[in-house]
Design a protein around this motif. Structure first.
Motif, PDB file in Angstrom:
ATOM      1  N   SER A 115       0.826  -1.205   0.000  1.00 30.13           N
ATOM      2  CA  SER A 115       0.000   0.000   0.000  1.00 30.13           C
ATOM      3  C   SER A 115       0.860   1.255   0.000  1.00 30.13           C
ATOM      4  O   SER A 115       1.945   1.277   0.578  1.00 30.13           O
ATOM      5  N   PRO A 116       0.390   2.329  -0.646  1.00 28.33           N
ATOM      6  CA  PRO A 116       1.125   3.593  -0.635  1.00 28.33           C
ATOM      7  C   PRO A 116       1.073   4.252   0.746  1.00 28.33           C
ATOM      8  O   PRO A 116       0.013   4.329   1.370  1.00 28.33           O
ATOM      9  N   TRP A 117       2.210   4.739   1.212  1.00 28.83           N
ATOM     10  CA  TRP A 117       2.312   5.471   2.469  1.00 28.83           C
ATOM     11  C   TRP A 117       2.907   6.837   2.178  1.00 28.83           C
ATOM     12  O   TRP A 117       4.043   6.951   1.733  1.00 28.83           O
ATOM     13  N   ASP A 118       2.128   7.895   2.410  1.00 31.69           N
ATOM     14  CA  ASP A 118       2.596   9.251   2.149  1.00 31.69           C
ATOM     15  C   ASP A 118       3.281   9.801   3.382  1.00 31.69           C
ATOM     16  O   ASP A 118       2.650   9.955   4.438  1.00 31.69           O
ATOM     17  N   TRP A 119       4.586  10.083   3.246  1.00 26.39           N
ATOM     18  CA  TRP A 119       5.313  10.788   4.311  1.00 26.39           C
ATOM     19  C   TRP A 119       4.976  12.261   4.159  1.00 26.39           C
ATOM     20  O   TRP A 119       5.537  12.956   3.345  1.00 26.39           O
ATOM     21  N   PHE A 141       0.999   4.084  -8.706  1.00 23.56           N
ATOM     22  CA  PHE A 141       0.194   3.371  -7.712  1.00 23.56           C
ATOM     23  C   PHE A 141      -1.131   2.853  -8.256  1.00 23.56           C
ATOM     24  O   PHE A 141      -1.833   2.119  -7.566  1.00 23.56           O
ATOM     25  N   GLY A 142      -1.493   3.251  -9.474  1.00 22.44           N
ATOM     26  CA  GLY A 142      -2.763   2.797 -10.022  1.00 22.44           C
ATOM     27  C   GLY A 142      -3.953   3.437  -9.348  1.00 22.44           C
ATOM     28  O   GLY A 142      -4.941   2.765  -9.023  1.00 22.44           O
ATOM     29  N   PHE A 143      -3.881   4.753  -9.137  1.00 18.53           N
ATOM     30  CA  PHE A 143      -4.963   5.466  -8.452  1.00 18.53           C
ATOM     31  C   PHE A 143      -6.123   5.770  -9.405  1.00 18.53           C
ATOM     32  O   PHE A 143      -6.359   6.898  -9.803  1.00 18.53           O
ATOM     33  N   ARG A 165       2.472  11.056 -11.961  1.00 20.37           N
ATOM     34  CA  ARG A 165       3.367   9.965 -11.561  1.00 20.37           C
ATOM     35  C   ARG A 165       2.731   9.109 -10.465  1.00 20.37           C
ATOM     36  O   ARG A 165       2.784   7.874 -10.527  1.00 20.37           O
ATOM     37  N   PHE A 166       2.152   9.736  -9.452  1.00 20.51           N
ATOM     38  CA  PHE A 166       1.512   8.971  -8.383  1.00 20.51           C
ATOM     39  C   PHE A 166       0.380   8.119  -8.943  1.00 20.51           C
ATOM     40  O   PHE A 166       0.216   6.944  -8.584  1.00 20.51           O
ATOM     41  N   LEU A 205       9.138   7.701  -3.782  1.00 20.66           N
ATOM     42  CA  LEU A 205       8.711   8.289  -5.046  1.00 20.66           C
ATOM     43  C   LEU A 205       8.466   9.768  -4.769  1.00 20.66           C
ATOM     44  O   LEU A 205       7.584  10.126  -3.992  1.00 20.66           O
ATOM     45  N   VAL A 206       9.251  10.625  -5.405  1.00 16.07           N
ATOM     46  CA  VAL A 206       9.290  12.044  -5.068  1.00 16.07           C
ATOM     47  C   VAL A 206       8.300  12.842  -5.916  1.00 16.07           C
ATOM     48  O   VAL A 206       8.223  12.682  -7.139  1.00 16.07           O
ATOM     49  N   GLY A 207       7.568  13.728  -5.249  1.00 11.34           N
ATOM     50  CA  GLY A 207       6.747  14.725  -5.914  1.00 11.34           C
ATOM     51  C   GLY A 207       7.198  16.103  -5.465  1.00 11.34           C
ATOM     52  O   GLY A 207       7.820  16.246  -4.402  1.00 11.34           O
ATOM     53  N   LEU A 208       6.930  17.117  -6.261  1.00 13.09           N
ATOM     54  CA  LEU A 208       7.308  18.486  -5.920  1.00 13.09           C
ATOM     55  C   LEU A 208       6.075  19.382  -5.927  1.00 13.09           C
ATOM     56  O   LEU A 208       5.228  19.279  -6.813  1.00 13.09           O
TER      57      LEU A 208
END
Length: 277
Positions: A16-20, A206-208, A201-202, A188-191
């Motif tokens: 599962s995706p975990w957003d820091w 992640f297949g959202f 990209r997300f 996986l970096v986002g700005l």
């Protein structure tokens, strides 16, 4: 950190995706009222069983709050990570979450980065009214950003501290190196200044959802004045003494942020090579 799956690894169980997330970032990116968000997160926390809480607009949440150490403990005791109830988890406490929730169920780390000084300025203005936050200080209501920058309460290198687990005490260049390695291997970096590309990209990685879901995300999160900076405030002059003071106190985070920008470019090339977008 060891429980987070490497960015380039694609195991069959699809962790599962975990957003820091950084302080108050979750509410901004989700574009909802932070006070209502916290009430939804904490609703039913006295229950011994995990359950879904539905908000007024139909959004669904699990009845745990993993933005606090106490909430992470409760989530662990209730088997939150293995429940598969949540499609994505948000927490600023990466180390604590990994240690308590991801021992048997790995996750994929992603995060949206913003220039540290701009982030600290935004945090200050947010905390001036965020009475629901554990870090709320009523003194902030009468302070200027310069007062905050020169006070002992001012945030200092939070990102490096969080990624290395050194929330107090001195930091060194070695700590920046450790933090960079965590991002390189696991994140996986986002700005913030590239939210449209970050959302793409997300969504792809992640297949959202389908293209309609991507369009909705871009509409709500990428446009000016949306979740990217939902608590409007005056911009701080980069030539000001206040900016210089905040940069001095967050110099290591600035180095990490510049590395995140580099990773964003490198990961973009990798994602295109792998034909993910």
């Amino acid at each position: 950190e060891q429980s987070a799956t490497a960015v380039g690894q694609a195991p069959p169980d699809q962790p599962s995706p975990w957003d820091w997330m950084q302080q108050h970032q979750q509410a901004q990116l989700m574009n909802i009222n932070p006070g209502r968000q916290r009430r939804l997160q904490t609703a039913g926390q006295d229950d011994q069983q995990l359950r879904i809480v539905i908000s007024e607009d139909g959004r669904k949440y699990v009845n745990v709050d993993i933005t606090t150490p106490e909430g992470i403990l409760k989530a662990s005791q209730r088997g939150f990570a293995s429940s598969t109830l949540a499609d994505v988890a948000f927490t600023p406490l990466l180390t604590e979450s990994a240690e308590s929730l991801l021992q048997e169920n790995s996750g994929r780390m992603f995060a949206v980065f913003r220039h540290p000084v701009e982030r600290v300025v935004s945090i200050f203005h947010y905390l001036q009214t965020a009475t629901w936050e554990p870090t709320y200080n009523p003194e902030y209501a009468t302070w200027t950003i310069d007062d905050y920058a020169r006070s002992p309460y001012c945030e200092s290198n939070w990102m490096v501290r969080s990624l290395t687990g050194k929330m107090t005490g001195p930091l060194s260049g070695d700590d920046v190196g450790i933090a960079k390695e965590v991002l390189r291997r696991k994140c996986l970096v986002g700005l913030m200044e590239g939210m449209d590309e970050s959302m793409l990209r997300f969504h792809s990685f992640f297949g959202f959802g389908d293209d309609a879901a991507l369009g909705c995300a871009r509409e709500h999160f990428s446009r000016k004045g949306s979740g990217a900076n939902s608590n409007g405030h005056p911009a701080l002059d980069q030539a000001s003494d206040t900016w210089a003071e905040l940069a001095r106190k967050n110099g290591l985070d600035i180095l990490l942020y510049e590395y995140a920008q580099q990773l964003f470019d490198e990961q973009g090339e990798w994602i295109k090579k792998e034909k993910m977008i």
